[in-house]
Each structure stands twice: as C-alpha cells, then as structure tokens.
Design an enzyme around this catalytic site. Structure first.
Site, PDB file in Angstrom:
ATOM      1  N   GLU A  68      -2.344   8.778   5.266  1.00  0.00           N
ATOM      2  CA  GLU A  68      -2.394   7.328   5.475  1.00  0.00           C
ATOM      3  C   GLU A  68      -2.079   6.932   6.914  1.00  0.00           C
ATOM      4  O   GLU A  68      -2.699   6.038   7.464  1.00  0.00           O
ATOM      5  CB  GLU A  68      -1.406   6.610   4.538  1.00  0.00           C
ATOM      6  N   ASP A  86      -0.097  10.543   0.936  1.00  0.00           N
ATOM      7  CA  ASP A  86       0.611   9.303   1.266  1.00  0.00           C
ATOM      8  C   ASP A  86       2.091   9.663   1.401  1.00  0.00           C
ATOM      9  O   ASP A  86       2.750   9.988   0.412  1.00  0.00           O
ATOM     10  CB  ASP A  86       0.410   8.242   0.177  1.00  0.00           C
ATOM     11  N   ILE A  88       4.704   7.848   2.043  1.00  0.00           N
ATOM     12  CA  ILE A  88       5.497   6.934   1.209  1.00  0.00           C
ATOM     13  C   ILE A  88       4.525   5.943   0.582  1.00  0.00           C
ATOM     14  O   ILE A  88       3.926   5.123   1.276  1.00  0.00           O
ATOM     15  CB  ILE A  88       6.579   6.172   2.000  1.00  0.00           C
ATOM     16  N   ASP A  89       4.341   6.048  -0.718  1.00  0.00           N
ATOM     17  CA  ASP A  89       3.526   5.064  -1.424  1.00  0.00           C
ATOM     18  C   ASP A  89       4.491   4.052  -2.030  1.00  0.00           C
ATOM     19  O   ASP A  89       5.374   4.420  -2.809  1.00  0.00           O
ATOM     20  CB  ASP A  89       2.695   5.725  -2.527  1.00  0.00           C
ATOM     21  N   THR A  91       5.718   1.407   0.324  1.00  0.00           N
ATOM     22  CA  THR A  91       6.584   1.225   1.506  1.00  0.00           C
ATOM     23  C   THR A  91       7.395  -0.068   1.423  1.00  0.00           C
ATOM     24  O   THR A  91       8.564  -0.103   1.826  1.00  0.00           O
ATOM     25  CB  THR A  91       5.727   1.254   2.793  1.00  0.00           C
ATOM     26  N   ASP A 213      -3.474   6.569  -1.932  1.00  0.00           N
ATOM     27  CA  ASP A 213      -2.688   5.920  -2.985  1.00  0.00           C
ATOM     28  C   ASP A 213      -2.940   6.571  -4.356  1.00  0.00           C
ATOM     29  O   ASP A 213      -2.068   6.553  -5.219  1.00  0.00           O
ATOM     30  CB  ASP A 213      -3.052   4.433  -3.117  1.00  0.00           C
TER      31      ASP A 213
HETATM   32  P1  2AM Z   1       1.432   1.669   0.303  1.00  0.00           P
HETATM   33  O1  2AM Z   1       2.795   1.264  -0.058  1.00  0.00           O
HETATM   34  O2  2AM Z   1       1.292   3.124   0.619  1.00  0.00           O
HETATM   35  O3  2AM Z   1       0.843   0.790   1.387  1.00  0.00           O
HETATM   36  C1  2AM Z   1       1.139  -1.865  -3.973  1.00  0.00           C
HETATM   37  O4  2AM Z   1       0.668  -2.655  -5.003  1.00  0.00           O
HETATM   38  C2  2AM Z   1       0.308  -0.605  -3.919  1.00  0.00           C
HETATM   39  O5  2AM Z   1      -0.933  -0.868  -3.236  1.00  0.00           O
HETATM   40  C3  2AM Z   1       0.955   0.497  -3.131  1.00  0.00           C
HETATM   41  O6  2AM Z   1       0.540   1.717  -3.683  1.00  0.00           O
HETATM   42  C4  2AM Z   1       0.439   0.291  -1.722  1.00  0.00           C
HETATM   43  O7  2AM Z   1       0.472   1.480  -0.968  1.00  0.00           O
HETATM   44  C5  2AM Z   1      -0.991  -0.143  -2.008  1.00  0.00           C
HETATM   45  N1  2AM Z   1      -1.553  -1.049  -1.012  1.00  0.00           N
HETATM   46  C6  2AM Z   1      -0.979  -2.173  -0.541  1.00  0.00           C
HETATM   47  N2  2AM Z   1      -1.802  -2.794   0.345  1.00  0.00           N
HETATM   48  C7  2AM Z   1      -2.920  -2.043   0.432  1.00  0.00           C
HETATM   49  C8  2AM Z   1      -4.160  -2.146   1.177  1.00  0.00           C
HETATM   50  N3  2AM Z   1      -4.384  -3.151   1.997  1.00  0.00           N
HETATM   51  N4  2AM Z   1      -5.074  -1.180   1.000  1.00  0.00           N
HETATM   52  C9  2AM Z   1      -4.850  -0.148   0.160  1.00  0.00           C
HETATM   53  N5  2AM Z   1      -3.722   0.012  -0.570  1.00  0.00           N
HETATM   54  C10 2AM Z   1      -2.770  -0.924  -0.443  1.00  0.00           C
HETATM   55 CA    CA Z   2       1.990   4.597   2.353  1.00  0.00          CA
END
Ligand code: 2AM
Ligand code: CA
Length: 266
Positions: A68, A86, A88-89, A91, A213
């Site tokens: 990511e 990823d 940290i999924d 964040t 993700d």
């Molecule tokens: P992340 O924390 O790695 O950014 C939140 O509902 C989930 O959607 C998390 O898994 C988050 O991943 C992901 N997410 C949030 N915004 C995003 C975006 N713009 N595009 C893709 N994934 C997103």
């Molecule tokens: Ca992430």
C-alpha cells in the site's frame, strides 16, 4: 513455489512485525495525510512495509511485492510470485483506538491465491489459509461456514455507503439493512473479511477497496467455505481497486441476486 517454506517465513515475519507495532504504542505517532484529510498514514505503516520488503527481497529475491505505501514494485501483471501487503489495514483505528487494525498479506502465484495471512495484533489473533488446506485461527482449523439466510445474518458495512457517495447508489443497501438481523462496522477490511471466515459476521460489503485491503482475507474466507467477489459478482481484481462482497455459502448468492444486482454500481 515451496508453499510450506514461504508460509513459515511469512508467519515468522508477520508475528515479528506485530511485536514491533505493539511496542510502538508507547511512542508518539507521526500522522500524515495522503489523498484527503481522512486518508491517514503513520511512520509505523511505512516502517512495517519496509520491514517486509527487506525480509522478502533478502530471502526470495525473485518474488515481487505490491504494498500500500508504495515501497514495493510497480506491477502491471501477476506473473510469478507476488506478495500483496497492507502493513496496517485500519490505520484510522490504529491512530484513534489502538485496536481493530491488522497486517494483511496475500501471496499469489500466477494470479492464483496461495497463502493468506491476517494478523489482528492487539487481540493476538493470527488467521491463515493455504490453498486447499482450510482456514485457521491461531493454528486451529475454522469449521466450514454453514448456510445462512439474510434474516438471521449480521452484515458488516460502513455507514458511508448509505449516504450519497461517488461509488454506489446509496439507496441500494437500504432493503438489505432492513432485512438483515443487524449491521456492524469495524473499519478494517482485513478484519471484516476474517470475521466472515469465523462466522462472527455473515457478510461484508465495501464498494471501495484496494488489493492490499482484501488480498489476504479473500483467501481465508474462501478456504472457510465462503465466497468473495466484487459487488457485481465478478472475480476480484488483485491489481486495481475493486468493490468487495464476501459471504458464506447460500447467502452470497441470495444477497447478490436479490439486493446488490438490483442497485447501480459505477
Ligand atoms: P486502510 O486502513 O489500509 O486505509 C475502512 O473501512 C477500510 O477501507 C480499511 O480497510 C481501509 O484500509 C479501507 N479504505 C479506506 N479508504 C480507502 C480508499 N480510499 N481506497 C481503498 N481502501 C480504503
Ligand atoms: Ca493500510
């Protein structure tokens, strides 16, 4: 690929990365924004991705990496062995709550999902799956998912998607929410996918995710007997953004046909 050897290395590294992240809780976080003010990244996300890249390049120099935070390779195909990571999924949860985030790793060979790992660091829950060998939580095999119907199901989704948005017709999900037993939102796609695999929730819907993700979690759901597709029912794209719909047997088809296909997906 020697699946067993790659799995053992990946497992060792994910546990080690988890320990590093856990010990970072005592330190002050440096939070940065990416594409918009709610799109967050910390130094820990970046350091964790670099940690995996260093380990993978040192041990498996022929493997490629899609991460990511962009420290891996730029990929235009999935030939050979590709790690989709990823660091940290979830964040936002990591920053605000110090819980409900995970490291997610999917290892693909010529586009086929071979190994999935999702580590919920704070709850010390390590989920894994290898193609054709079932899904596991902390080394114990998860029972295969049983058929469920919408009325008795918990559906995981974010409230964003029932507000006007650019991705889906926000009215599409209302009948499903009305019919389901309840909804939940955990804010980490990787955790929501493995919760489908355990049956803690019965379905998970997100109109906007990226391969890192879902690459790891999708393998785990499928090995538990569930299905993961886009909201259209198509195979997931591991190189480009996609919507994601995961559910157990029977329920996947029912929700897809009766609720999702009735709506407009852009
Ligand atoms: P992340 O924390 O790695 O950014 C939140 O509902 C989930 O959607 C998390 O898994 C988050 O991943 C992901 N997410 C949030 N915004 C995003 C975006 N713009 N595009 C893709 N994934 C997103
Ligand atoms: Ca992430």
């Amino acid at each position: 690929m020697d699946t067993e050897h790659v799995f053992e290395q990946a497992k060792k590294w994910i546990l080690e990365a988890g320990d590093r992240i856990r010990s970072s809780f005592d330190k002050t976080l440096n939070v940065h924004t990416k594409s918009d003010p709610n799109d967050l990244v910390t130094d820990i996300d970046r350091d964790t991705e670099k940690f995996f890249i260093e380990k993978i390049r040192g041990t498996f120099p022929e493997h490629r990496i899609l991460g990511e935070e962009g420290f891996g390779d730029t990929l235009s195909d999935l030939e050979g062995v590709v790690w989709i990571i990823d660091p940290i999924d979830g964040t936002m949860n990591f920053i605000h709550q110090q819980r409900n985030f995970a490291i997610s790793i999917g290892i693909y060979e010529n586009g086929k999902g071979k190994i999935g790992l999702v580590y919920d660091i704070v709850h010390k829950e390590l989920y894994h799956a290898k193609e054709g060998s079932g899904a596991f939580l902390n080394g114990r095999e998860l029972p295969k998912l049983e058929r469920a119907n919408v009325k008795e199901s918990i559906v995981a989704m974010n409230a964003t998607w029932v507000m006007e948005n650019k991705m889906v017709d926000h009215n599409m999900l209302i009948p499903l929410i009305r019919e389901a037993r309840g909804t939940r939102s955990y804010g980490s796609a990787a955790i929501e996918l493995v919760y489908v695999a355990t049956g803690r929730v019965n379905a998970y819907i997100s109109p906007r995710l990226a391969p890192w993700d879902y690459a790891g979690g999708a393998i785990i759901v499928e090995e538990a007997g569930g299905s993961v597709t886009s909201l259209n029912g198509d195979k997931l794209d591991m190189l480009n953004k996609s919507s994601v719909f995961a559910a157990g047997p029977g329920l996947h088809g029912e929700i897809l046909e009766q609720y999702l296909k009735a709506g407009k997906i852009e």
